[in-house]
Design a protein around this motif. Structure first.
Motif, mmCIF file in Angstrom:
data_model
loop_
_atom_site.group_PDB
_atom_site.id
_atom_site.type_symbol
_atom_site.label_atom_id
_atom_site.label_comp_id
_atom_site.label_asym_id
_atom_site.label_seq_id
_atom_site.Cartn_x
_atom_site.Cartn_y
_atom_site.Cartn_z
ATOM 1 N N LEU A 69 0.823 -1.219 0.000
ATOM 2 C CA LEU A 69 0.000 0.000 0.000
ATOM 3 C C LEU A 69 0.849 1.256 0.000
ATOM 4 O O LEU A 69 0.341 2.367 0.067
ATOM 5 C CB LEU A 69 -0.960 -0.026 1.186
ATOM 6 C CG LEU A 69 -1.918 -1.223 1.184
ATOM 7 C CD1 LEU A 69 -2.801 -1.233 2.399
ATOM 8 C CD2 LEU A 69 -2.770 -1.281 -0.082
ATOM 9 N N LYS A 70 2.147 1.075 -0.020
ATOM 10 C CA LYS A 70 3.049 2.200 -0.239
ATOM 11 C C LYS A 70 4.236 1.701 -1.060
ATOM 12 O O LYS A 70 4.490 0.488 -1.086
ATOM 13 C CB LYS A 70 3.485 2.842 1.079
ATOM 14 C CG LYS A 70 4.065 1.896 2.080
ATOM 15 C CD LYS A 70 4.374 2.615 3.388
ATOM 16 C CE LYS A 70 5.033 1.650 4.352
ATOM 17 N NZ LYS A 70 5.224 2.175 5.682
ATOM 18 N N PRO A 71 4.938 2.613 -1.721
ATOM 19 C CA PRO A 71 6.038 2.155 -2.574
ATOM 20 C C PRO A 71 7.100 1.416 -1.760
ATOM 21 O O PRO A 71 7.362 1.768 -0.611
ATOM 22 C CB PRO A 71 6.617 3.458 -3.138
ATOM 23 C CG PRO A 71 5.579 4.480 -2.930
ATOM 24 C CD PRO A 71 4.804 4.078 -1.722
ATOM 25 N N ARG A 72 7.658 0.389 -2.357
ATOM 26 C CA ARG A 72 8.723 -0.374 -1.703
ATOM 27 C C ARG A 72 10.033 -0.101 -2.435
ATOM 28 O O ARG A 72 10.042 0.385 -3.562
ATOM 29 C CB ARG A 72 8.435 -1.874 -1.815
ATOM 30 C CG ARG A 72 7.123 -2.289 -1.220
ATOM 31 C CD ARG A 72 7.275 -2.558 0.256
ATOM 32 N NE ARG A 72 6.070 -3.211 0.766
ATOM 33 C CZ ARG A 72 5.816 -3.376 2.052
ATOM 34 N NH1 ARG A 72 6.657 -2.930 2.966
ATOM 35 N NH2 ARG A 72 4.729 -3.987 2.456
ATOM 36 N N GLY A 73 11.137 -0.495 -1.807
ATOM 37 C CA GLY A 73 12.415 -0.402 -2.482
ATOM 38 C C GLY A 73 12.468 -1.370 -3.657
ATOM 39 O O GLY A 73 11.592 -2.221 -3.804
ATOM 40 N N LYS A 74 13.494 -1.220 -4.478
ATOM 41 C CA LYS A 74 13.642 -2.095 -5.641
ATOM 42 C C LYS A 74 13.691 -3.571 -5.208
ATOM 43 O O LYS A 74 13.153 -4.440 -5.866
ATOM 44 C CB LYS A 74 14.928 -1.715 -6.372
ATOM 45 C CG LYS A 74 15.133 -2.438 -7.694
ATOM 46 C CD LYS A 74 16.422 -1.952 -8.355
ATOM 47 C CE LYS A 74 16.779 -2.790 -9.561
ATOM 48 N NZ LYS A 74 18.164 -2.539 -10.007
ATOM 49 N N TYR A 75 14.372 -3.807 -4.099
ATOM 50 C CA TYR A 75 14.443 -5.167 -3.560
ATOM 51 C C TYR A 75 13.707 -5.228 -2.222
ATOM 52 O O TYR A 75 14.063 -4.507 -1.294
ATOM 53 C CB TYR A 75 15.895 -5.603 -3.371
ATOM 54 C CG TYR A 75 16.659 -5.630 -4.673
ATOM 55 C CD1 TYR A 75 16.410 -6.631 -5.611
ATOM 56 C CD2 TYR A 75 17.592 -4.646 -4.978
ATOM 57 C CE1 TYR A 75 17.095 -6.646 -6.820
ATOM 58 C CE2 TYR A 75 18.288 -4.660 -6.174
ATOM 59 C CZ TYR A 75 18.028 -5.669 -7.099
ATOM 60 O OH TYR A 75 18.695 -5.687 -8.292
ATOM 61 N N HIS A 76 12.701 -6.056 -2.176
ATOM 62 C CA HIS A 76 11.927 -6.200 -0.943
ATOM 63 C C HIS A 76 12.440 -7.424 -0.180
ATOM 64 O O HIS A 76 12.188 -8.554 -0.577
ATOM 65 C CB HIS A 76 10.441 -6.342 -1.302
ATOM 66 C CG HIS A 76 9.542 -6.323 -0.105
ATOM 67 N ND1 HIS A 76 8.201 -6.591 -0.188
ATOM 68 C CD2 HIS A 76 9.793 -6.070 1.192
ATOM 69 C CE1 HIS A 76 7.670 -6.511 1.030
ATOM 70 N NE2 HIS A 76 8.623 -6.208 1.873
ATOM 71 N N LEU A 77 13.182 -7.167 0.876
ATOM 72 C CA LEU A 77 13.766 -8.259 1.670
ATOM 73 C C LEU A 77 12.758 -8.688 2.729
ATOM 74 O O LEU A 77 12.404 -7.900 3.603
ATOM 75 C CB LEU A 77 15.056 -7.797 2.351
ATOM 76 C CG LEU A 77 16.068 -7.024 1.486
ATOM 77 C CD1 LEU A 77 17.233 -6.553 2.349
ATOM 78 C CD2 LEU A 77 16.576 -7.906 0.350
ATOM 79 N N GLN A 78 12.281 -9.912 2.615
ATOM 80 C CA GLN A 78 11.261 -10.399 3.532
ATOM 81 C C GLN A 78 11.815 -11.579 4.306
ATOM 82 O O GLN A 78 11.957 -12.672 3.773
ATOM 83 C CB GLN A 78 10.022 -10.808 2.736
ATOM 84 C CG GLN A 78 9.468 -9.665 1.890
ATOM 85 C CD GLN A 78 8.693 -10.154 0.676
ATOM 86 O OE1 GLN A 78 7.497 -10.384 0.745
ATOM 87 N NE2 GLN A 78 9.381 -10.346 -0.433
ATOM 88 N N VAL A 79 12.124 -11.320 5.564
ATOM 89 C CA VAL A 79 12.774 -12.362 6.369
ATOM 90 C C VAL A 79 11.741 -13.095 7.211
ATOM 91 O O VAL A 79 10.977 -12.472 7.940
ATOM 92 C CB VAL A 79 13.855 -11.741 7.285
ATOM 93 C CG1 VAL A 79 14.560 -12.829 8.092
ATOM 94 C CG2 VAL A 79 14.851 -10.941 6.469
ATOM 95 N N CYS A 80 11.722 -14.410 7.101
ATOM 96 C CA CYS A 80 10.806 -15.204 7.923
ATOM 97 C C CYS A 80 11.382 -15.306 9.331
ATOM 98 O O CYS A 80 12.556 -15.626 9.507
ATOM 99 C CB CYS A 80 10.595 -16.596 7.355
ATOM 100 S SG CYS A 80 9.600 -17.633 8.452
#
Lengths: 154, 430
Positions: A69-80
């Motif tokens: 719902l808002k702009p993200r960086g070029k790389y979205h790092l999603q850590v579990c």
């Protein structure tokens, strides 16, 4: 406005669902692919396209965590950080990224390249700890590996 | 005699390619089924005693028989590939290495129940697996296994992949249907059950990926043959996912009824650094915990785990060594359920937040002794008081950990709490 190609995709989707308003999730995906995130204007556009109230689009877009719902960086790092990854030291993976990129959780680097978020179990428990960068899985992570992976992302 | 064959994930290179699948007997079960009647197929599945692999363990043949034979509305099948239960990572292996067994299973189920369209609900994060599965489906369309009048029969059916977008609750069958309909993933009140009022109000059946992948095997080799693998009440091979403090984590295909200790020590090589086991979660984060000294003689099947007060769930086993801080782990699990509660039912929406908050105070050594019972009280008041099972799933781990590790909570209690006076008696009116 969707691209010509995306309009074609939507026409194809209409054949797969008996009701047009059921295209909500796939159309939100198409929008996110094209625009990178879902803005209020995009939601209004989708509501007109699918002939549903904007409130319904908003309700769906805010319910599902993968719609940005808002702009993200070029790389979205999603850590579990869920149980299996936690038992395999995901905490230190997170710390290492924060340290390397000088950001906190849910922040984006100043050059708009990296956004860091924590995610719930992504089904990689047997190869924990893991993170997802955009659409790709990175598994069996170690603190050392993180540096190499991040360095390769230009 | 021990059963060693791998049925779901056999060691055949490139089995994901349709030609290789066909060379190894693929789509023969479908061809056979198209010559059978609907009842004959359903009875064969009933004979196999196959139970759903998605967590609830409901008998598959019985579920199929609930679908009305005649219906004015189109009938639908949903394949649940949402796979979001923490500790579960088996279905992605089927999608990656044996996708045509799933497609063939869907087609047989579709023919038996007269399904117009099957929607495969795959979690949004599984982008790679979505592409792999779409590719497999496309090749099956090309070979006329899916589509108009498949293989020259009168049966026409379609398979559509629907991508989720990050919501654990959509693995619950009625939330999954709402999500396909383009709505928020809110579970529905049952009855009416999906077989009467499912997707768009039409008769619908929902089966897990692994369940459907078993169908071609049952049709090829017979329900009776299948029913003799593993334990009689919960037969077949299952994909067990082992994670946590284990030497060789991963997905293993084994017949039901194998001792947990054998899985941990023989198959997975034991505990990291040869430590002792403090606890295990046998079937995904929702199931009741077992202490290390409770797992002796317990086997991986529904009845054995039920007998010790837990359940098989998705057979995603999480192992914790003797040094694990159980409260920290429990708090993380509670955070998960709080985050994933859809917000429809007050006990779950509010209670999951309270439980996380109380556990947070234990983690920070700020809790008092009475908070242990307060936590249990909140859990007891969620259990059974919500539309779907997420509330129960949030309560069960807490109830079991308090029962089994009460001393751990005691250790975390603040020994010198500052007694806050909530309502200071400023004025005494006489």
């Amino acid at each position: 406005m969707f691209t010509e190609e995306n309009f074609k995709k939507i026409e194809e989707l209409k054949k797969k669902y008996p009701k047009t308003n059921s295209l909500m999730l796939p159309v939100l995906w198409i929008a996110q692919e094209q625009f990178g995130w879902i803005s209020n204007e995009t939601m209004k556009y989708i509501s007109e396209l699918l002939n549903v109230h904007i409130g319904e689009v908003y309700a769906v877009a805010t319910f599902y965590t993968m719609y940005n719902l808002k702009p993200r960086g070029k790389y979205h790092l999603q850590v579990c950080t869920n149980v299996s990854c936690m038992l395999r030291d995901s905490e230190n993976i997170l710390k290492k990224i924060c340290h390397l990129k000088n950001i906190k959780l849910n922040e984006t680097t100043e050059d708009k390249k990296f956004t860091l978020t924590e995610v719930e179990c992504l089904g990689s428990c047997g190869s924990a700890p893991m993170m997802q960068i955009n659409n790709d899985y990175y598994e069996n992570l170690t603190v050392e590996k993180i540096e190499t992976i991040l360095n390769e992302l230009k | 005699m021990e059963f060693n064959e791998k049925l779901l994930l056999p060691d055949i290179p490139n089995l994901h390619q349709i030609e290789v699948y066909e060379e190894n007997g693929g789509y023969q079960a479908l061809k056979k089924s198209l010559q059978m009647s609907s009842d004959e197929i359903i009875n064969e599945v009933k004979r196999s005693n196959l139970r759903g692999r998605g967590g609830a363990g409901f008998p598959t043949g019985l579920k199929w028989s609930f679908m009305p034979k005649q219906s004015e509305k189109p009938k639908y099948l949903c394949c649940n590939a949402d796979e979001s239960e923490p500790g579960t990572f088996k279905d992605r292996y089927i999608i990656e290495f044996n996708p045509h067994s799933l497609i063939e299973g869907i087609l047989i189920a579709g023919f038996a129940m007269g399904i117009k369209t099957t929607y495969i609900y795959i979690r949004g994060e599984y982008y790679k697996w979505y592409l792999l599965l779409q590719k497999a489906i496309d090749s099956a369309y090309q070979k006329k296994y899916i589509g108009e009048k498949i293989l020259g029969s009168d049966f026409s059916t379609d398979i559509v992949i629907h991508r989720g977008a990050g919501a654990y609750i959509c693995g619950e069958e009625s939330a999954l249907m709402n999500s396909i309909e383009g709505k928020r993933g809110y579970p529905r009140v049952k009855p009416p059950f999906p077989a009467q009022f499912g997707l768009w109000g039409s008769p619908t059946t929902i089966n897990n990926v692994e369940t459907l992948s078993n169908i071609p095997i049952i049709l090829n080799r017979g329900g009776e043959w299948y029913s003799k693998i593993g334990t009689p009440k919960h037969p077949g091979t299952i994909l067990v996912g082992v994670s946590g403090h284990i030497k060789k984590p991963g997905v293993y295909e084994i017949p039901t009824g194998i001792p947990l200790t054998k899985i941990i020590y023989d198959i997975c090589g034991g505990i990291l650094n040869d430590k002792k086991i403090k606890a295990i979660i046998p079937g995904g984060s929702s199931t009741m915990w077992l202490k290390g000294d409770e797992i002796e003689n317990v086997t991986m099947d529904a009845d054995s785990l039920k007998a010790v007060g837990s359940s098989i769930g998705t057979a995603g086993m999480i192992v914790m060594d003797e040094d694990t801080d159980v409260i920290k782990v429990l708090k993380r699990i509670s955070h998960f359920y709080h985050h994933e509660s859809c917000g429809q039912c007050t006990p779950c929406r509010e209670g999951t937040g309270w439980m996380e908050k109380i556990l947070h105070s234990f983690e920070k050594n700020e809790a008092t002794v009475s908070d242990i019972d307060l936590l249990l009280d909140v859990a007891n008041n969620i259990e059974g008081n919500t539309i779907c099972a997420l509330g129960d799933a949030a309560a069960w781990p807490i109830q079991s950990v308090i029962k089994k590790f009460r001393n751990e909570f005691g250790k975390k209690v603040n020994k010198n709490p500052i007694q806050k006076v909530v309502n200071p008696p400023h004025l005494i009116v006489s």
